[in-house]
Design a protein around this motif. Sequence first.
Motif, PDB file in Angstrom:
ATOM      1  N   ASN A 184       6.075  25.013  31.349  1.00 56.91           N
ATOM      2  CA  ASN A 184       6.772  26.280  31.343  1.00 56.91           C
ATOM      3  C   ASN A 184       6.303  27.270  30.232  1.00 56.91           C
ATOM      4  O   ASN A 184       6.212  28.206  30.423  1.00 56.91           O
ATOM      5  CB  ASN A 184       8.598  26.033  31.328  1.00 56.91           C
ATOM      6  N   THR A 235       7.713  28.310  27.315  1.00 63.05           N
ATOM      7  CA  THR A 235       8.545  29.358  26.918  1.00 63.05           C
ATOM      8  C   THR A 235       8.140  29.812  25.326  1.00 63.05           C
ATOM      9  O   THR A 235       7.425  28.990  24.627  1.00 63.05           O
ATOM     10  CB  THR A 235      10.131  28.925  26.826  1.00 63.05           C
ATOM     11  N   ASN A 244      11.393  21.610  31.177  1.00 66.06           N
ATOM     12  CA  ASN A 244      11.191  22.769  30.251  1.00 66.06           C
ATOM     13  C   ASN A 244      11.267  22.200  28.808  1.00 66.06           C
ATOM     14  O   ASN A 244      11.890  21.227  28.374  1.00 66.06           O
ATOM     15  CB  ASN A 244      12.014  23.995  30.283  1.00 66.06           C
ATOM     16  N   GLU A 245      10.764  23.328  27.773  1.00 63.70           N
ATOM     17  CA  GLU A 245      10.807  22.730  26.366  1.00 63.70           C
ATOM     18  C   GLU A 245      12.098  22.804  25.761  1.00 63.70           C
ATOM     19  O   GLU A 245      12.320  21.857  24.807  1.00 63.70           O
ATOM     20  CB  GLU A 245       9.746  23.729  25.553  1.00 63.70           C
ATOM     21  N   GLU A 246      12.965  23.477  26.112  1.00 64.64           N
ATOM     22  CA  GLU A 246      14.268  23.530  25.699  1.00 64.64           C
ATOM     23  C   GLU A 246      15.272  22.445  25.844  1.00 64.64           C
ATOM     24  O   GLU A 246      15.686  21.593  24.951  1.00 64.64           O
ATOM     25  CB  GLU A 246      15.284  24.670  26.188  1.00 64.64           C
ATOM     26  N   PHE A 262      18.403  22.182  32.872  1.00 61.95           N
ATOM     27  CA  PHE A 262      18.025  23.572  32.208  1.00 61.95           C
ATOM     28  C   PHE A 262      18.929  23.723  30.927  1.00 61.95           C
ATOM     29  O   PHE A 262      18.998  24.915  30.435  1.00 61.95           O
ATOM     30  CB  PHE A 262      17.403  24.879  32.936  1.00 61.95           C
ATOM     31  N   GLY A 310       9.383  26.998  22.900  1.00 60.68           N
ATOM     32  CA  GLY A 310       8.521  25.696  23.321  1.00 60.68           C
ATOM     33  C   GLY A 310       7.366  25.710  22.880  1.00 60.68           C
ATOM     34  O   GLY A 310       6.647  24.948  22.214  1.00 60.68           O
ATOM     35  N   THR A 362       6.084  18.290  29.002  1.00 62.41           N
ATOM     36  CA  THR A 362       7.122  19.425  29.673  1.00 62.41           C
ATOM     37  C   THR A 362       6.104  20.525  29.829  1.00 62.41           C
ATOM     38  O   THR A 362       4.666  20.583  29.723  1.00 62.41           O
ATOM     39  CB  THR A 362       7.816  19.861  28.360  1.00 62.41           C
TER      40      THR A 362
END
Length: 107
Positions: free
Chosen positions: A73, A75, A49-51, A23, A78, A71
């Motif tokens: 999540n 966020t 996740n997008e990050e 992450f 994202g 991906t």
Amino acid sequence: MVAGFEQALPANATMVADLPGLFDPAKARESAADMIEAHPDLDYVFVANEEMALGARQVFDAAGADVRIVTVNGTDEGLQAVGRAPLRPVATPPRTWGGWRYGTVSG
């Protein structure tokens, strides 16, 4: 997360790598670099996740690799990035990815 993605893929999709991203976008960049070096014919990557996906995207683009990223999540960062460079969305359902080589960058 990764297990659900893998279960949705057809039997003829081949997983060639599963590397940690923790992450952390920096760790995801490192894992993406290792992945594309070892598997230059990579087609898809599932990123947790997008990050991390944004970090991986930078590496794949710098390498000139046309790797599609999936991906999850949703966020804020994202969601803002989906649909514009550097994060290109993937709309193709996994069931149609037969024969693709893919990897995962997981948390």
